[in-house]
Enzyme design. Structure first.
Site, PDB file in Angstrom:
ATOM      1  N   ASP A 114       1.020  -1.228   0.165  1.00 39.88           N
ATOM      2  CA  ASP A 114       0.263  -0.325   0.465  1.00 39.88           C
ATOM      3  C   ASP A 114       1.064   1.347  -0.170  1.00 39.88           C
ATOM      4  O   ASP A 114       2.179   1.220  -0.212  1.00 39.88           O
ATOM      5  CB  ASP A 114      -1.309  -0.198   0.937  1.00 39.88           C
ATOM      6  CG  ASP A 114       0.167   0.083   2.374  1.00 39.88           C
ATOM      7  OD1 ASP A 114       0.364   1.417   2.863  1.00 39.88           O
ATOM      8  OD2 ASP A 114       0.839  -0.839   3.172  1.00 39.88           O
ATOM      9  N   ASP A 162       0.868   3.702   2.013  1.00 41.73           N
ATOM     10  CA  ASP A 162       0.144   3.875   4.253  1.00 41.73           C
ATOM     11  C   ASP A 162      -0.574   5.386   3.785  1.00 41.73           C
ATOM     12  O   ASP A 162      -2.009   5.223   2.816  1.00 41.73           O
ATOM     13  CB  ASP A 162       1.862   5.296   4.509  1.00 41.73           C
ATOM     14  CG  ASP A 162       1.535   5.311   5.899  1.00 41.73           C
ATOM     15  OD1 ASP A 162       0.992   4.053   6.553  1.00 41.73           O
ATOM     16  OD2 ASP A 162       2.346   6.041   6.288  1.00 41.73           O
TER      17      ASP A 162
END
Length: 250
Positions: free
Chosen positions: A210, A212
């Protein structure tokens, strides 16, 4: 003879990658480790697998008994530790599914036991060097294996470890980027420090799942998104480990 410990990662109990496996329940002076130790063989090498958060992922990052985990592996004669971890990317060029061979950490935890030494013997303080915390020989093997398999990977990266289980605020995410961190997670710094203090060569391969929350052009990180990307790419990590483990020597 080398005994390689592997900490973390889904799929590590897969019967296709470990043979002659058996569970061993141990305890230490710091308590019990996160899970029974699974002993077996990968590529002709003795291995011990340990689920960092428990086999059902029931232990939050801050509650992991890192001291017991490392103590148990040392007591069982582990000569090297390979750690796997899911991380958030703090850099545009580190994309979902990319692997990162970590070379530095920033510790942003606040509540954890970060040493085995509750006190010093008189006039015998113990201070562990941490300038280069990740074993270069194992890192080189991981890098070579990633290249040979043509994986999308990064041969170095600085991980910042936060307390968890919450994710970062957007301000924190931007701050970590300004500090020079490349990836973020909730476990590796603690484990790294204790492995070094125990004198066990340690290296970590991270998988980016991902971004963040520093990017504003997509939804902030969620556990569901992390699990989805990790599941889609877990085979890369297990293949990497099974390729590297037979090449590690005392």
């Amino acid at each position: 003879m080398a005994i390689i410990a592997v900490i973390g990662g889904s799929g590590l109990d897969n019967p296709d990658i470990i043979s002659s496996s058996r569970d061993v329940t141990v305890t230490t002076s710091f308590g019990a480790p996160s899970s029974p130790l699974k002993k077996g063989i990968i590529g002709g090498v003795n291995v011990i697998l340990l689920a960092r958060h428990g086999r059902e992922h029931t232990i939050p990052p801050t509650q992991v008994n890192y001291r017991a985990n490392i103590s148990a592996l040392k007591a069982e004669g582990c000569t090297h530790i390979l750690a796997t971890t899911a991380v958030g990317s703090l850099r545009e060029e580190i994309k979902r599914g990319d692997l990162i061979i970590v070379d530095q950490f920033i510790d942003f935890t606040k509540q954890r036991k970060m040493t085995f030494h509750e006190s010093f013997e008189t006039n015998k303080p113990v201070h562990c060097a941490m300038a280069d915390p990740y074993d270069q020989n194992i890192r080189n093997l991981l890098i070579e294996e990633c290249r040979s398999r043509k994986y999308s990977f990064h041969p170095m990266g600085t991980v910042v470890t936060i307390e968890g289980p919450r994710f970062s605020s957007r301000a924190e995410s931007h701050m970590f980027r300004s500090w020079g961190a490349d990836i973020i997670n909730m476990s590796i710094a603690t484990e790294t420090v204790l492995a070094n203090e125990a004198g066990i060569p340690y290296a970590a391969v991270a998988m980016s799942t991902d971004y963040d929350c520093w990017r504003t052009d997509e939804e902030p990180v969620s556990w569901e998104a992390i699990a989805k990307v990790f599941a889609e790419n877990a085979e890369k990590v297990t293949t990497l480990l099974t390729g590297v483990i037979p090449k590690i020597h005392d």
